[in-house]
Design a protein around this motif. Structure first.
Motif, PDB file in Angstrom:
ATOM      1  N   LYS A 192      52.324  47.044  69.867  1.00 11.40           N
ATOM      2  CA  LYS A 192      53.414  46.110  70.180  1.00 11.40           C
ATOM      3  C   LYS A 192      53.945  46.357  71.582  1.00 11.40           C
ATOM      4  CE  LYS A 192      54.794  45.469  65.372  1.00 11.40           C
ATOM      5  NZ  LYS A 192      55.892  45.566  64.366  1.00 11.40           N
ATOM      6  N   SER A 193      53.020  46.508  72.478  1.00 11.83           N
ATOM      7  CA  SER A 193      53.368  46.796  73.863  1.00 11.83           C
ATOM      8  C   SER A 193      52.967  45.620  74.748  1.00 11.83           C
ATOM      9  CB  SER A 193      52.664  48.079  74.307  1.00 11.83           C
ATOM     10  OG  SER A 193      53.055  48.448  75.604  1.00 11.83           O
ATOM     11  N   HIS A 194      53.168  45.791  76.030  1.00  9.90           N
ATOM     12  CA  HIS A 194      52.806  44.772  77.013  1.00  9.90           C
ATOM     13  C   HIS A 194      51.287  44.695  77.105  1.00  9.90           C
ATOM     14  CE1 HIS A 194      53.007  42.253  80.475  1.00  9.90           C
ATOM     15  NE2 HIS A 194      52.589  43.167  81.324  1.00  9.90           N
ATOM     16  N   CYS A 195      50.713  43.569  76.682  1.00  4.97           N
ATOM     17  CA  CYS A 195      49.259  43.455  76.518  1.00  4.97           C
ATOM     18  C   CYS A 195      48.555  42.827  77.708  1.00  4.97           C
ATOM     19  CB  CYS A 195      48.951  42.648  75.258  1.00  4.97           C
ATOM     20  SG  CYS A 195      48.948  43.660  73.758  1.00  4.97           S
ATOM     21  N   HIS A 196      49.185  42.813  78.865  1.00  2.32           N
ATOM     22  CA  HIS A 196      48.548  42.230  80.054  1.00  2.32           C
ATOM     23  C   HIS A 196      48.849  43.073  81.284  1.00  2.32           C
ATOM     24  CE1 HIS A 196      48.770  38.693  77.374  1.00  2.32           C
ATOM     25  NE2 HIS A 196      47.679  38.294  78.000  1.00  2.32           N
ATOM     26  N   ASP A 197      47.913  43.064  82.200  1.00  2.75           N
ATOM     27  CA  ASP A 197      48.195  43.526  83.561  1.00  2.75           C
ATOM     28  C   ASP A 197      48.655  42.292  84.328  1.00  2.75           C
ATOM     29  OD1 ASP A 197      47.448  46.343  83.570  1.00  2.75           O
ATOM     30  OD2 ASP A 197      45.417  45.611  83.175  1.00  2.75           O
ATOM     31  N   GLU A 198      49.859  42.347  84.877  1.00  3.60           N
ATOM     32  CA  GLU A 198      50.424  41.187  85.557  1.00  3.60           C
ATOM     33  C   GLU A 198      50.834  41.541  86.985  1.00  3.60           C
ATOM     34  OE1 GLU A 198      53.090  38.420  83.406  1.00  3.60           O
ATOM     35  OE2 GLU A 198      53.100  39.947  81.828  1.00  3.60           O
ATOM     36  N   PRO A 227      52.049  46.878  85.008  1.00  5.55           N
ATOM     37  CA  PRO A 227      50.843  47.347  84.313  1.00  5.55           C
ATOM     38  C   PRO A 227      50.942  47.125  82.808  1.00  5.55           C
ATOM     39  CG  PRO A 227      51.711  49.007  85.832  1.00  5.55           C
ATOM     40  CD  PRO A 227      52.762  47.962  85.681  1.00  5.55           C
ATOM     41  N   SER A 228      49.800  47.019  82.173  1.00  2.00           N
ATOM     42  CA  SER A 228      49.770  46.871  80.718  1.00  2.00           C
ATOM     43  C   SER A 228      50.278  48.142  80.033  1.00  2.00           C
ATOM     44  CB  SER A 228      48.353  46.566  80.250  1.00  2.00           C
ATOM     45  OG  SER A 228      47.458  47.576  80.692  1.00  2.00           O
ATOM     46  N   PHE A 229      50.751  47.970  78.816  1.00  2.00           N
ATOM     47  CA  PHE A 229      51.233  49.063  77.964  1.00  2.00           C
ATOM     48  C   PHE A 229      52.412  49.816  78.584  1.00  2.00           C
ATOM     49  CE2 PHE A 229      46.571  48.745  77.150  1.00  2.00           C
ATOM     50  CZ  PHE A 229      46.674  48.054  75.939  1.00  2.00           C
ATOM     51  N   THR A 230      53.190  49.129  79.414  1.00  2.00           N
ATOM     52  CA  THR A 230      54.391  49.738  79.989  1.00  2.00           C
ATOM     53  C   THR A 230      55.584  48.809  79.786  1.00  2.00           C
ATOM     54  OG1 THR A 230      54.053  48.762  82.182  1.00  2.00           O
ATOM     55  CG2 THR A 230      53.050  50.915  81.775  1.00  2.00           C
ATOM     56  N   ASP A 231      56.784  49.373  79.853  1.00  3.11           N
ATOM     57  CA  ASP A 231      58.004  48.580  79.742  1.00  3.11           C
ATOM     58  C   ASP A 231      58.280  47.867  81.061  1.00  3.11           C
ATOM     59  OD1 ASP A 231      58.429  49.468  77.136  1.00  3.11           O
ATOM     60  OD2 ASP A 231      59.547  51.240  77.831  1.00  3.11           O
ATOM     61  N   LYS A 232      59.195  46.898  81.015  1.00  8.17           N
ATOM     62  CA  LYS A 232      59.563  46.183  82.233  1.00  8.17           C
ATOM     63  C   LYS A 232      60.124  47.120  83.302  1.00  8.17           C
ATOM     64  CE  LYS A 232      60.398  41.424  80.785  1.00  8.17           C
ATOM     65  NZ  LYS A 232      61.385  40.310  80.764  1.00  8.17           N
ATOM     66  N   SER A 233      60.690  48.227  82.865  1.00  6.78           N
ATOM     67  CA  SER A 233      61.255  49.184  83.822  1.00  6.78           C
ATOM     68  C   SER A 233      60.187  49.793  84.718  1.00  6.78           C
ATOM     69  CB  SER A 233      62.002  50.303  83.084  1.00  6.78           C
ATOM     70  OG  SER A 233      61.124  50.992  82.207  1.00  6.78           O
TER      71      SER A 233
END
Length: 252
Positions: A192-198, A227-233
């Motif tokens: 349930k993490s960030h699933c994209h590199d943006e 980066p993926s799998f990281t929080d907005k911070s």
């Protein structure tokens, strides 16, 4: 996305008097006239039904002048209309359909992007005390599985009262965005993490009157990476700046 930085206040330490910086010179974003509204129908009737759905025609109004309106279509074409009393009058028409945009080919090192068309961004940009420009934006994009990429480049075009135009600035990165999927397995999605590199880049403008015929434009590009799998911070941001004067390239 375009916005202008807010001016700061300088404080004279000796006299403890606040000295206000010169007023910000701001682009003027145009506001959409709601399709189907009385104002929209009145304008379309005055324009002899030039509100052609096939040309993706939109109508816009100026916040600075309640009597100034603009038509933009997919040609792309710009028309200025003013209301004097109860009469609508066409004050200028600029047809960019034959203009060869400076960013008409993909970057030589990157051929995966495809042209998505050229559009007029609904805003007016001050070039000098009596000169204005519009942004003619060349759009490029491609799709990925679970993501995609787009880049937009602007030629800022001075518009003249006689319907002519000239490129004041060419091939300016207007905005870009890329999203690459990073989740592929059930375990990835279970996090349930960030699933994209943006990553994305956004242009800001700081326009300054230096007492010359044309204003100085500072192009400020803010680049962000998430980066993926990281929080907005964990988003990192960098800024690049470049000052240019309109038509400087033509003078070289």
């Amino acid at each position: 996305m375009i916005r202008v930085l807010v001016p700061f206040l300088a404080v004279a330490s000796a006299s403890v008097l606040a000295v206000e910086a010169p007023p910000a010179i701001k682009p003027l974003p145009l506001t959409a006239v709601k399709s189907g509204s009385d104002q929209y129908r009145s304008l379309c009737a005055a324009l002899k039904n030039r509100c052609d759905a096939a040309k993706e025609t939109t109508l816009w109004k100026s916040k600075a002048d309640a009597n100034a309106f603009y038509l933009i279509n997919s040609s792309p074409e710009l028309m200025k209309i003013e209301k004097v009393g109860s009469t609508w009058t066409v004050k200028g028409t600029w047809d960019f359909s034959q203009y060869h945009h400076s960013h008409s080919e993909p970057n030589q090192s990157d051929d995966e992007l495809s042209a998505s068309g050229v559009t007029l961004y609904p805003a007016l940009y001050p070039l000098g005390k009596n000169q204005q420009a519009v942004a003619l934006v060349s759009q490029w994009s491609t799709g990925y599985s679970g993501g995609g990429r787009e880049e937009n480049y602007a030629d800022f075009m001075q518009i003249n009262d006689d319907g002519s135009y000239q490129a004041a600035f060419k091939d300016i990165l207007f905005s870009s965005r890329e999203m690459i999927r990073a989740c592929f397995s059930e375990q990835d999605y279970a996090r349930k993490s960030h699933c994209h590199d943006e990553s994305w880049r956004v242009l800001q403008l700081k326009i300054t009157d230096e007492g010359k015929a044309y204003y100085a434009w500072e192009f400020i590009t803010q680049s962000s990476d998430w980066p993926s799998f990281t929080d907005k911070s964990e988003i990192t941001t960098s800024v690049s700046r470049e000052v240019k004067v309109p038509f400087a390239e033509r003078a070289q």
